[in-house]
Design an enzyme around this catalytic site. Sequence first.
Site, PDB file in Angstrom:
ATOM      1  N   VAL A 258       1.724   4.148  -8.250  1.00  0.00           N
ATOM      2  CA  VAL A 258       2.198   3.146  -7.308  1.00  0.00           C
ATOM      3  C   VAL A 258       0.983   2.402  -6.792  1.00  0.00           C
ATOM      4  CG1 VAL A 258       4.352   4.263  -6.629  1.00  0.00           C
ATOM      5  CG2 VAL A 258       2.258   4.814  -5.407  1.00  0.00           C
ATOM      6  N   SER A 259       1.214   1.171  -6.334  1.00  0.00           N
ATOM      7  CA  SER A 259       0.106   0.292  -5.984  1.00  0.00           C
ATOM      8  C   SER A 259      -0.463   0.504  -4.598  1.00  0.00           C
ATOM      9  CB  SER A 259       0.541  -1.164  -6.124  1.00  0.00           C
ATOM     10  OG  SER A 259       0.930  -1.419  -7.445  1.00  0.00           O
ATOM     11  N   THR A 260       0.329   1.035  -3.689  1.00  0.00           N
ATOM     12  CA  THR A 260      -0.174   1.242  -2.335  1.00  0.00           C
ATOM     13  C   THR A 260       0.160   2.643  -1.857  1.00  0.00           C
ATOM     14  OG1 THR A 260       1.831   0.484  -1.228  1.00  0.00           O
ATOM     15  CG2 THR A 260       0.182  -1.200  -1.751  1.00  0.00           C
TER      16      THR A 260
END
Length: 182
Positions: free
Chosen positions: A9-11
Amino acid sequence: MALIGYARVSTVGQDLDYQLDRLRSVGCEKIFSSKHSGKADANKKQLSELLSYVREGDTVIVTKLDRLGRSLSQVLGTIELLAGKGIYLKAIDQNLDTSDDSPIAKAMVQLLGMFSELERNFIITRTQEGKAASGNYGGRPTKLDKTSREEVVTKFSAGLSKSQLAKEYGVSRATIMRIIKG
């Protein structure tokens, strides 16, 4: 011939659980995961560990192709690395399987990668437009408004010390120094 999962996931605020559950449900024996921005070294580290771990004949499984990178070139580069080591790739949600060596399957990999990058670019554009429309570009709000900052400069020019100004406005001396330096 092991099934190895990769989730990203990106964050930090996003949740990996959905991806991890999907990877477990298809029988992944080991799962590498990363929960950082795509620019973070942690993503590279996890992907590098995955690439070091997998062996010829293994299959790397992701929920979506874009989990392998933030751009089409990154995704395709990773797929090429895997193929060069004799490792297959499956993207569950996109029904993609590189063990099918047909020209159509290869074209599908590139098309899906291209659409993933296009979707990501749309998201970035919409986010930037939203920030511009709202004027909120993130970051911590300033403690002092424009009028207060002008007062600080005027009072400093009139002889008040940085410490006095900091106490009067309830901010640190460093904040006062930044305002004065302009």
